[in-house]
Structure formats: structure tokens, C-alpha cells
Design an enzyme around this catalytic site. Structure first.
Site, PDB file in Angstrom:
ATOM      1  N   LYS A 101     100.922 -55.193  61.727  1.00 12.06           N
ATOM      2  CA  LYS A 101      99.644 -54.577  61.344  1.00 12.06           C
ATOM      3  C   LYS A 101      99.057 -53.844  62.542  1.00 12.06           C
ATOM      4  O   LYS A 101      99.138 -54.345  63.679  1.00 12.06           O
ATOM      5  CB  LYS A 101      98.694 -55.681  60.850  1.00 12.06           C
ATOM      6  CG  LYS A 101      97.371 -55.170  60.272  1.00 12.06           C
ATOM      7  CD  LYS A 101      96.556 -56.340  59.702  1.00 12.06           C
ATOM      8  CE  LYS A 101      95.236 -55.896  59.105  1.00 12.06           C
ATOM      9  NZ  LYS A 101      94.462 -57.038  58.550  1.00 12.06           N
ATOM     10  N   SER A 130      92.767 -56.572  53.891  1.00 12.21           N
ATOM     11  CA  SER A 130      92.978 -55.371  54.662  1.00 12.21           C
ATOM     12  C   SER A 130      94.423 -55.137  55.107  1.00 12.21           C
ATOM     13  O   SER A 130      94.767 -54.032  55.512  1.00 12.21           O
ATOM     14  CB  SER A 130      92.078 -55.405  55.903  1.00 12.21           C
ATOM     15  OG  SER A 130      92.416 -56.480  56.745  1.00 12.21           O
ATOM     16  N   SER A 190      92.573 -61.329  54.102  1.00 10.42           N
ATOM     17  CA  SER A 190      93.355 -60.101  54.313  1.00 10.42           C
ATOM     18  C   SER A 190      94.867 -60.246  54.415  1.00 10.42           C
ATOM     19  O   SER A 190      95.570 -59.241  54.370  1.00 10.42           O
ATOM     20  CB  SER A 190      92.862 -59.383  55.558  1.00 10.42           C
ATOM     21  OG  SER A 190      91.723 -58.646  55.230  1.00 10.42           O
TER      22      SER A 190
HETATM   23  N1  GLN Z   1      87.747 -58.383  52.502  1.00 11.12           N
HETATM   24  C1  GLN Z   1      87.108 -59.186  53.502  1.00 11.12           C
HETATM   25  C2  GLN Z   1      86.209 -58.306  54.331  1.00 11.12           C
HETATM   26  O1  GLN Z   1      86.114 -57.180  54.034  1.00 11.12           O
HETATM   27  C3  GLN Z   1      88.133 -59.867  54.366  1.00 11.12           C
HETATM   28  C4  GLN Z   1      88.818 -58.948  55.289  1.00 11.12           C
HETATM   29  C5  GLN Z   1      89.780 -59.663  56.182  1.00 11.12           C
HETATM   30  O2  GLN Z   1      90.236 -60.750  55.908  1.00 11.12           O
HETATM   31  N2  GLN Z   1      90.062 -59.035  57.313  1.00 11.12           N
HETATM   32  O3  GLN Z   1      85.605 -58.736  55.272  1.00 11.12           O
END
Ligand code: GLN
Length: 484
Positions: free
Chosen positions: A78, A153, A177
Site C-alpha cells: 500500500k 482505504s 481499511s
Molecule cells: N473508513 C474509515 C475512515 O475513513 C477507516 C479507514 C481506515 O481504516 N484507514 O476513517
């Protein structure tokens, strides 16, 4: 034989027997990337030259007999994990041309194990989002329905694994994410216990919640990646100094004696019928495998989302203060004064979701509101953690859907942040409590993937892998490939 669709353990067997070389495997994966990448948009930087030279080195190690299961296996990372000398963008204009001077600990460990890195994956900007639509670079498409989001994400990492653009990938998980995109793309995603994997070199979003973990084709591969990336790191002050077992030893396809809880609050309002049906079938399967299943109640779950959206933005606001146009990345140069330069750097460098979080966090931490919001959220966090502690006195693990819906259409929720935030209702309480969660493919609803989440107490990674493995072995959902 299609080399690219192998798992780590299958590829390792072939490499060990010298039936294929890492170079052949790597070329097959690079060719696959060339075939499908245009359709899915999972990768921000393809590192072909690096991959080929790492594959040659890996082949040398294999012929010298100096190798482990990850040696010579192509991987995607990532793009919020620092890679020395290689652009690390966080899918943000702010870091579009940022070249880190060091490797994240996880990258360093994978390199020592002989990783072949084929690229860095697309993500929601600074890991803020649930659909990868917040990438400032381009959107990523779900291979199970190209007009749908892959989750986020870590959407690029999940898609990369689902489409065989890599044998495995790393993601990061602050509120879901890793698990949510894994569920949306029908791959295995593992968020370990907070502190189990070093965060050194991971671009910080919300430091008390962030955790790195693997996205893989099956549970065995997840254990193999964990064997390399888990463990103490003196460069991360929150890293747990706690022995790392051989995770593959827990892969036993038998759940007799296991006590599983199904928290009724996770079968939330707004949950799709198809997801619920898949989950009921999955739970029956776990019982067939010998586990006892009982309904439980986690009363504080309903406050987790609210607490998360105070805590995560507060930490993000502090972490993102460093992007001032002086120290890292993008710098607006055509300014009238230092303040003007700083403001414009942030105005043009950050996208709308990142700005929204900074504003929320600044508000929650400001004098007068701190007690009402931030402090209150921290208290709720303690209650949620305690509640989990209590249920884990009685249960070995909890079973929930990974997400209340199947992958939604691209564009469907971008203008409605609150609706988007609901994507993580089932996953973010786990980060709030700092405990591990594993998402495994559990079937399909109208042809779209559904993930099952297995939750455990701190450092119970082995239990989760065992449950995931037993389930996977009897159902085989993971073997289905998207129709690309
Ligand atoms: N969707 C959640 C957020 O927007 C989690 C994102 C994540 O785990 N990085 O914060």
C-alpha cells in the site's frame, strides 16, 4: 499453468522444487498487471525493474538454499508505507513526489525475507475513506463489478490480490481499511492486534488505531506473511514486545470445543438481506465444524462509530500538521508570505475528505469542546474495550459480517460522507478496542462478495487464523475468481 494465480504456499512449493524460478513467476505477474491494470486501476507505481532484479536475487538465494516461504514471491505494498528511494504518495497531491529516505519496518522485513515488490497500491488519500474514491490520483474498480467500488482505504491492495496482480499485498487498517476491501473483493484481510506489527514507516493517520496487516488469497498465506511482519520493533514505541509464534501451526481444520459469539448489534439496521443470508449460512457451517455458537449482546457497539469519528480525526489533525510545505512533499512556492505559503500548500495539497477530517479534529480538540467531545470519546473507548474483555471471558471469538452491504456503485456515496462512514460500522469497534479481526470470503449475494469477520481478544491471532482456515477449507469461497 497460470503462474500468477498461485497462492504463496503453492508458489513456494514450486520454487523449492525448482519447477519454476522467481523470475518466471515475477514475469507472469508483471504480464498479468499489464493485462488487467487498465481495467481496475489498483496500482499507483509499478516497480518492474526492481521486481526483476529482486527476483534474480531471490533465485540466487533459493539455489543457495537460503530461503523462507516468502522468498521470490511477488507482492504489492500500500502506498502509505515508506519505500526507500521509491515514491510513496498516500494517493495524495501532498506526497505525489515524495521519495522516502528509508524503508518502513514491514518493508525491511519483507525485503530480508526475499520479497519481490511489483508495485505500490492505490488508496483513499491518507487512508481516509471506505471506497478508494478519495484517491487524488484515480479511482480503483472492483473486479467483481467494474462499476463498483473495491472498498477502502486499501482498495488497491485488495484488488491487486483479487485480480492476481500480485500473490499477496500489505494494507493498513485504522477503522476497517484492510478487512472491508478484503470483504468487498473476496480475499482474506487480517488486522492484527494493535502493536503486533510495527508501524514504523507507515504514514500516520490515527496513531492509536493504525495497524498494518496482510491481504492474501487464502488464510495459510495470511499466516505466512504474519510470520515475517509481526514482532517487536524498538523504532515503534507502541510495538508489543511479545513472542511471535509460528502462525502456520494454528491452521487446523477442526473447531470442536470452540465457543463463538454472534453479537446481535452487528446485524444492524440497514444491513442488506443478502449479506444477512450469507452470514446465517456461514454461521451454520461453523457449527457443523464443531463450534458452539451463541448470540451475545455488545451494548456499547452503537457508540463506536461516533467515538471513532472524534478520535480518528483528532489524531489525524495532529499527524497532518507536519505537511506545511517545508518538511515534506508538495510546497506552494508562489506565495506572498510564509503563512500564505503554508495555507496554499494545504489548500492545494489536501483533498476534500482530508480537509473535512482536519476540521472535525480541530473542532473536537479545541478549548471548550475538548471535554465534551474528545474526552467523552476516550471514555466511550474504554467502555467498548471493557465490554469486549468481558465477552472474551466466555467466547473464543466473535463472528460478524465484515460490512453491512456488498460493494456499492462508484459515485453512489461520495456526496454523503455519513452514509460512507457507515461502511465501517462492523469493523471500527475492533480498532477502538485494539483487538484483532480477520475477514474471510463467505460467499456472494447477487454475484457480489460478502466477507465474514472473526474477532478475538488481544494477541489471539492464532485462534482467528484457525477459525478462518477451518471455514475456508470446507467452503472454498476463496477459490472463485472475478470474471475479468
Ligand atoms: N473508513 C474509515 C475512515 O475513513 C477507516 C479507514 C481506515 O481504516 N484507514 O476513517
Amino acid at each position: 499453468m497460470k503462474l500468477y494465480d498461485l497462492t504463496i504456499h503453492q508458489a513456494h512449493e514450486l520454487l523449492k522444487r525448482r519447477d519454476v524460478s522467481s523470475l518466471e513467476l515475477t514475469k507472469a505477474v508483471l504480464k498479468r498487471i499489464a493485462e488487467v491494470e487498465e481495467k481496475v486501476g489498483a496500482i499507483v507505481s509499478i516497480t518492474e525493474d526492481l521486481a526483476l532484479s529482486q527476483a534474480e536475487q531471490a533465485d540466487k538465494r533459493i539455489s543457495d538454499g537460503d530461503f523462507v516461504p516468502l522468498t521470490g514471491i511477488p507482492a504489492l505494498i500500500k502506498d502509505n508505507m515508506c519505500t526507500k528511494g521509491l515514491r510513496t504518495t498516500c494517493s495524495s497531491r501532498m506526497l505525489e513526489n515524495f521519495i522516502p529516505p528509508y524503508d518502513a519496518t514491514v518493508v525491511e522485513r519483507l525485503k530480508e525475507a526475499g520479497m519481490v515488490m511489483v508495485g505500490k497500491t492505490n488508496m483513499d488519500e491518507f487512508a481516509m475513506g471506505s471506497s478508494t474514491e478519495n484517491s487524488a490520483l484515480f479511482p480503483t474498480h472492483n473486479p467483481w463489478g467494474l462499476d463498483r467500488v473495491p472498498g477502502g482505504s486499501s482498495g488497491g491492495s485488495a484488488v491487486g490480490v483479487a485480480t492476481d496482480e500480485a500473490i499477496y499485498a500489505l494494507g493498513s487498517d485504522t477503522g476497517g481499511s484492510i478487512r472491508q476491501p478484503a470483504g468487498f473483493c473476496s480475499v482474506v484481510g487480517f488486522k492484527p492486534t494493535y502493536g503486533r506489527v510495527s508501524r514504523f514507516g507507515l504514514v500516520a493517520f490515527a496513531s492509536s488505531l493504525d495497524q498494518i496487516g496482510p491481504l492474501t488469497k487464502d488464510v495459510t498465506d495470511s499466516a505466512l506473511v504474519m510470520n515475517v511482519i509481526a514482532g517487536y520493533d524498538p523504532r515503534d514505541s507502541t510495538s508489543a514486545n511479545y513472542p511471535v509464534p509460528d502462525y502456520t501451526e494454528s491452521l487446523i481444520p477442526d473447531l470442536r470445543g470452540f465457543r463463538l459469539g454472534v453479537p446481535k448489534e452487528y446485524f444492524v439496521e440497514g444491513m442488506e438481506k443478502g449479506v444477512e443470508e450469507v452470514m446465517r449460512t456461514a454461521i451454520a457451517k461453523l457449527e457443523e465444524l464443531g463450534a458452539t455458537v451463541e448470540e451475545v449482546s455488545l451494548l456499547h457497539t452503537k457508540y463506536a462509530l461516533a467515538a471513532y469519528y472524534i478520535i480518528a480525526p483528532s489524531e489525524a489533525m495532529a499527524n497532518l500538521a507536519r505537511y506545511d510545505g517545508v518538511k515534506y512533499g508538495f510546497s506552494y512556492r508562489d506565495a506572498e508570505s510564509m503563512w500564505d505559503a503554508m495555507e496554499k500548500t494545504r489548500q492545494f495539497g489536501f483533498g476534500p475528505e482530508v480537509k473535512r477530517r482536519i476540521i472535525l479534529g480541530t473542532y473536537a480538540l479545541s478549548a471548550g469542546y475538548y471535554d465534551a467531545y474528545y474526552l467523552k470519546a476516550q471514555k466511550v473507548r474504554t467502555l467498548i474495550r471493557r465490554e469486549f474483555e468481558e465477552v472474551f471471558e466466555k467466547f473464543d471469538a466473535l463472528i460478524t459480517p465484515t460490512s453491512p452491504t456488498v460493494p456499492f456503485k462508484i459515485g453512489e456515496k461520495v456526496d454523503d460522507p455519513l452514509q460512507m462512514y457507515l461502511s465501517d460500522v462492523c469493523t471500527l469497534p475492533i480498532n477502538i478496542a485494539g483487538i484483532p479481526g480477520l475477514s474471510v470470503p463467505a460467499g456472494f449475494s447477487d454475484g457480489l462478495p460478502v466477507g465474514m469477520q472473526i474477532i478475538g481478544k488481544p494477541f489471539s491471532e492464532e485462534t482467528l487464523l484457525r477459525i478462518g482456515f477451518a471455514y475456508e477449507q470446507t467452503t472454498g469461497w476463496w477459490e472463485q475468481k472475478p470474471p475479468l
